[in-house]
Enzyme design. Structure first.
Site, PDB file in Angstrom:
ATOM      1  CB  CYS A 269      -0.898   0.002   1.234  1.00 50.17           C
ATOM      2  SG  CYS A 269      -1.826   1.525   1.463  1.00 50.17           S
TER       3      CYS A 269
ATOM      4  CB  CYS B 270      -2.648  33.245   7.509  1.00 52.47           C
ATOM      5  SG  CYS B 270      -3.227  33.874   9.083  1.00 52.47           S
TER       6      CYS B 270
END
Length: 374
Positions: free
Chosen positions: A56, A346
């Protein structure tokens, strides 16, 4: 009433699938639209590629992404002949591809040998039928070499592992030439960060960690000694080095209070570097007053040191900003900034250290003095 019961039942099953069947859940809720071939000629000329299959690909990204000298880790499909395969096609054995990761790295910082040491510690090299809970030829372990040097290094590394006696059975991981690598659908990239709960559930129930703990014991943790100019620290060292808020922000993705942080209204000239590693991130030349109460910038100073990831917390999609080398959480970037970029990075002051213009040379950042020449 019967229709209502069916709807409720379907919603329940999908919700359950989100936690008990991550791969099935993704297949049902995400659309496989096909993959995209990675163009190797677009890789930095000073960098190299390493391609590994270890079952995986969700589980194969994390161990490589945080290594110094690694610039990107892409989940995808390779080894087969089919063009632009989809996840559904690969996972159901409709192609000859395997799930794999392709790593872009700087050989002057980390070596191919070191990447292989990390690779072996992620897989069962004796399993020819798949990896852990994922079965089938699409999940076998393979090393795809990009040149003869990598081939020789991989063969020696495999022989060394075989002769170590760590595994009783034969090492069956094959070493083959690299083929076209297809980048998997976007929802697979950095899955462990985007879908932390589902990833953890899948990983904990896959059998991977139990096997690796048993096979490697205390040797499972391997930290390459690289030639990175940026230092790395253990978690214990970080807790000593950082303040409480700096640790919570950089390591636990916390957010400091608006208008109550060190740099939100800092107007001095200089650059901002990562509080952990010191890697340069932003310049005061690109800082502006956003009215948010956090330091805001229109663009990075060194783009290569900035990593942007999808963030689905707070029930909305945002783009998280992290530092490349230290992997510190910095903040988020939004599309509501001023021109010319239209961006607003930000950030948390707790993730940053400010270096005034007149101290750049002294602190080893003299290359950025030109930034402040009018």
């Amino acid at each position: 009433m019967k229709k209502l019961s069916l709807v409720i039942g379907l919603v329940f099953l999908l919700g359950l699938g989100a936690f008990v069947g991550p791969k099935v859940y993704e297949s049902l809720t995400q659309k496989s639209v096909g993959s995209e071939a990675v163009q190797t000629n677009e890789v930095n000329q000073n960098h190299e590629l390493a391609t590994f299959a270890g079952g995986c690909f969700w589980c194969m990204e994390p161990p490589f992404e945080k290594l110094d000298g690694v610039y990107s880790v892409i989940s995808g499909y390779t080894g087969g002949e089919e063009v632009n395969p989809t996840y559904d096609e690969v996972s159901t054995k409709q192609t000859s591809h395997v799930e794999a990761v392709q790593i872009e790295y700087d050989p002057d910082v980390i070596s191919y040998e070191q990447l292989l040491e990390v690779f072996w510690r992620q897989i069962d090299p004796t399993d020819a039928g798949g990896q852990f809970v994922d079965r089938g030829p699409q999940y076998v372990s393979e090393i795809f070499y990009h040149n003869n040097e990598q081939k020789n290094i991989a063969e020696k590394s495999k022989q060394k592992l075989a002769e170590s006696g760590r595994f009783d059975e034969k090492i069956v991981t094959v070493i083959v030439p690299a083929k076209t690598f297809y980048k998997a659908e976007e929802y697979h990239q950095d899955y462990y960060k985007k879908n932390e709960l589902r990833y953890k559930y899948y990983r904990n129930n896959s059998g991977r960690d139990n096997f690796l703990d048993k096979a490697w014991g205390k040797d499972r943790k391997y930290t390459p000694k690289t030639n990175s100019q940026y230092p790395s620290f253990t978690d214990e060292e970080l807790k000593e080095k950082l303040t409480d808020i700096q640790y919570r922000v950089t390591q636990e993705d916390d957010t400091e209070k608006a208008f109550d942080n060190e740099y939100w209204d800092n107007k001095k000239e200089g650059i901002y570097v990562d509080i952990v590693s010191g890697e340069p991130l932003f310049s005061s030349k690109d800082k502006y007053e956003s009215g948010t109460g956090w330091p805001s910038f229109t663009k990075p100073l060194v783009k290569e040191n900035i990593v942007e990831l999808e963030d689905h917390t707070l029930f909305t999609k945002r783009i998280e900003v992290r530092s490349k080398h230290a992997d510190s959480h910095l903040g988020h970037v939004f599309n509501d900034g001023p021109q010319p970029t239209g961006l607003r990075y930000c950030l948390n002051s707790a993730s940053l250290r400010f270096i005034p213009k007149d101290e750049l040379e002294q602190q080893g950042y003299g290359e950025f003095l030109d930034e402040f020449v009018d």
